[in-house]
Scaffold this motif. Structure first.
Motif, PDB file in Angstrom:
ATOM      1  N   ALA A 167      -1.155  -5.788   2.713  1.00  0.00           N
ATOM      2  CA  ALA A 167      -2.082  -5.910   3.623  1.00  0.00           C
ATOM      3  C   ALA A 167      -1.901  -7.181   4.699  1.00  0.00           C
ATOM      4  O   ALA A 167      -2.252  -6.860   5.921  1.00  0.00           O
ATOM      5  N   GLY A 168      -1.450  -8.223   4.080  1.00  0.00           N
ATOM      6  CA  GLY A 168      -1.171  -9.240   4.887  1.00  0.00           C
ATOM      7  C   GLY A 168      -0.171  -9.039   5.918  1.00  0.00           C
ATOM      8  O   GLY A 168      -0.456  -9.431   7.187  1.00  0.00           O
ATOM      9  N   ARG A 190       5.524  -9.682  10.984  1.00  0.00           N
ATOM     10  CA  ARG A 190       6.543  -8.453  10.784  1.00  0.00           C
ATOM     11  C   ARG A 190       7.471  -8.613  11.574  1.00  0.00           C
ATOM     12  O   ARG A 190       8.888  -8.297  11.302  1.00  0.00           O
ATOM     13  N   LEU A 247      -8.747  -0.642   3.641  1.00  0.00           N
ATOM     14  CA  LEU A 247      -8.295  -1.037   4.819  1.00  0.00           C
ATOM     15  C   LEU A 247      -8.840  -0.053   6.169  1.00  0.00           C
ATOM     16  O   LEU A 247      -8.723   1.164   5.835  1.00  0.00           O
ATOM     17  N   ASP A 248      -8.905  -0.509   7.011  1.00  0.00           N
ATOM     18  CA  ASP A 248      -9.225   0.184   8.307  1.00  0.00           C
ATOM     19  C   ASP A 248      -8.184  -0.238   9.484  1.00  0.00           C
ATOM     20  O   ASP A 248      -8.450  -1.270   9.983  1.00  0.00           O
ATOM     21  N   LEU A 250       0.432  -5.821   7.173  1.00  0.00           N
ATOM     22  CA  LEU A 250      -0.151  -5.162   8.073  1.00  0.00           C
ATOM     23  C   LEU A 250      -1.069  -5.604   9.172  1.00  0.00           C
ATOM     24  O   LEU A 250      -1.181  -5.310  10.170  1.00  0.00           O
ATOM     25  N   ALA A 251      -1.883  -6.743   8.907  1.00  0.00           N
ATOM     26  CA  ALA A 251      -2.722  -7.470   9.609  1.00  0.00           C
ATOM     27  C   ALA A 251      -1.818  -8.516  10.573  1.00  0.00           C
ATOM     28  O   ALA A 251      -2.779  -9.024  11.313  1.00  0.00           O
ATOM     29  N   ASP A 252      -0.535  -8.793  10.252  1.00  0.00           N
ATOM     30  CA  ASP A 252      -0.025  -9.897  11.091  1.00  0.00           C
ATOM     31  C   ASP A 252       1.447  -9.291  11.620  1.00  0.00           C
ATOM     32  O   ASP A 252       2.374  -9.324  11.184  1.00  0.00           O
ATOM     33  N   ARG A 266      -2.445   5.457  12.034  1.00  0.00           N
ATOM     34  CA  ARG A 266      -2.370   4.668  10.730  1.00  0.00           C
ATOM     35  C   ARG A 266      -1.151   4.032  10.158  1.00  0.00           C
ATOM     36  O   ARG A 266      -0.191   4.750  10.653  1.00  0.00           O
ATOM     37  N   TRP A 282      -5.749  -0.408  -0.884  1.00  0.00           N
ATOM     38  CA  TRP A 282      -5.499   0.070   0.452  1.00  0.00           C
ATOM     39  C   TRP A 282      -6.515   0.743   1.077  1.00  0.00           C
ATOM     40  O   TRP A 282      -6.727   0.961   2.257  1.00  0.00           O
TER      41      TRP A 282
END
Length: 362
Positions: free
Chosen positions: A317-318, A326, A214-215, A320-322, A186, A211
């Protein structure tokens, strides 16, 4: 008949600490000044000597009792206080003496309430020079009546954490640390700093509620100790938040190195050690655009307004999804860190201030 050379007097300085805050900077400063032949005395709470080993840095340590502080200041050429409260204590110890006082403001922002305002005014006016860790603090010092306020960035000691391209010593250590924290499969988020209201942890917990959707659900770890611990722990338990309070950690830099995102939700920061360490390690940073943070971070982090949990949650969150974003921030962070002054630069600037003040006296 040849004349004997006139001995150059040894510069004597007293570094005054009001608490543990600023201890790492004073340790770095004491090391650099002592190496340059300055006689350094550090006056602070007894526990700070155990934590920072000022004597090991080449300084003399004395507890911060009033009598000990006055005695140390009596022998000094320059007294340098770190923080407003330390500045007040140093100003009282120097009353009636013509020893110049330097005050560094490298902690929190403007205080709240009439008493804090009076304290800041008194210290700003008592100091020969105020050194602000950010432009915002320099402006504040001038607003409070400082005769001479200058920007003096505080470098995070190089030993505080790894630098360069390595995010951890090796893959094995990386996995081991994440396993210890419970973030094997995670995302791992980290915040570091004392558990006090100005750090913005209440807003951070509000963001952590979002959060949960989120998954996989990210884990937020907070390294630090302070008076808000019980309140934060109650919320984490009652709201079943994916958050762990780690307490005070000496290995905070090691934890930061394995995080996916570092979060700085503060109401005020001057020159945040967390922000500096995160960018230097290449850890993507989401931080509030307060105090000296925008000046420090530039475009190398994601900046959000203070107090808006929804925007903070969405920014994290953005990222973590990209993964590509990062990666871009990791590169930008290391590049930004190269623009900051080094510990040697900081020591050289402070020593030039001392020389200026002692030259005026002579």
């Amino acid at each position: 008949m040849s004349s004997s050379p006139v001995p150059v007097p040894v510069l004597r300085t007293v570094q005054v600490l009001g608490g543990a805050s600023g201890g790492a900077h004073v340790r770095s400063l004491a090391t650099g000044l002592a190496a340059r032949g300055v006689r350094v005395t550090v006056c602070g709470p007894v526990e700070t000597e155990g934590e920072y080993d000022f004597t090991g840095a080449g300084a003399r340590f004395t507890p911060d009792a009033v009598s000990a502080l006055r005695a140390a200041c009596f022998e000094a050429d320059v007294v340098h206080a770190h923080g407003v409260r330390a500045g007040m204590r140093a100003a009282l110890a120097l009353r009636g003496r013509r020893v110049p006082l330097v005050v560094s403001w490298h902690g929190g922002g403007p205080g709240s309430g009439r008493l804090s305002l009076l304290l800041e005014r008194h210290v700003a006016r008592a100091a020969a020079i105020v050194l602000g860790a950010s432009s915002a603090q320099v402006d504040l010092a001038r607003l409070r009546g400082a005769r001479d306020a200058r920007l003096a960035a505080v470098a995070v000691p190089a030993a505080a954490g790894p630098s360069g391209s390595s995010r951890a010593s090796d893959a094995t250590d990386h996995g081991k640390v994440r396993a210890e924290l419970g973030a094997v499969e995670r995302p791992l988020l980290i915040a570091v700093g004392s558990l006090v209201p100005r750090r913005g942890y209440s807003v951070l917990l509000d963001a952590a509620r979002e959060w949960r959707n989120l998954d996989p659900m990210p884990l937020l770890v907070i390294a630090g100790e302070g008076p808000m611990r019980a309140e934060l722990a109650r919320r984490i338990h009652a709201e079943r938040l994916p958050v762990r309070l780690l307490g005070q950690r000496r290995d905070a830099a090691r934890l930061l190195a394995v995080a996916d995102v570092a979060v700085l939700p503060s109401r005020w920061e001057a020159r945040s050690p967390l922000a500096q360490e995160a960018l230097r390690m290449g850890v993507p940073l989401v931080a509030t655009a307060v105090g000296g943070v925008p000046e420090l971070v530039g475009a190398a982090g994601v900046l959000v307004p203070y107090g808006d949990a929804g925007v903070l949650a969405a920014a994290v969150a953005g990222l973590l999804a990209d993964p590509a974003r990062r990666g871009e921030l990791a590169v930008a962070g290391r590049a930004q860190a190269l623009t900051w002054p080094s510990e040697d630069d900081t020591v050289a600037q402070v020593l030039s201030v001392y020389d200026e003040l002692t030259s005026r006296r002579r």
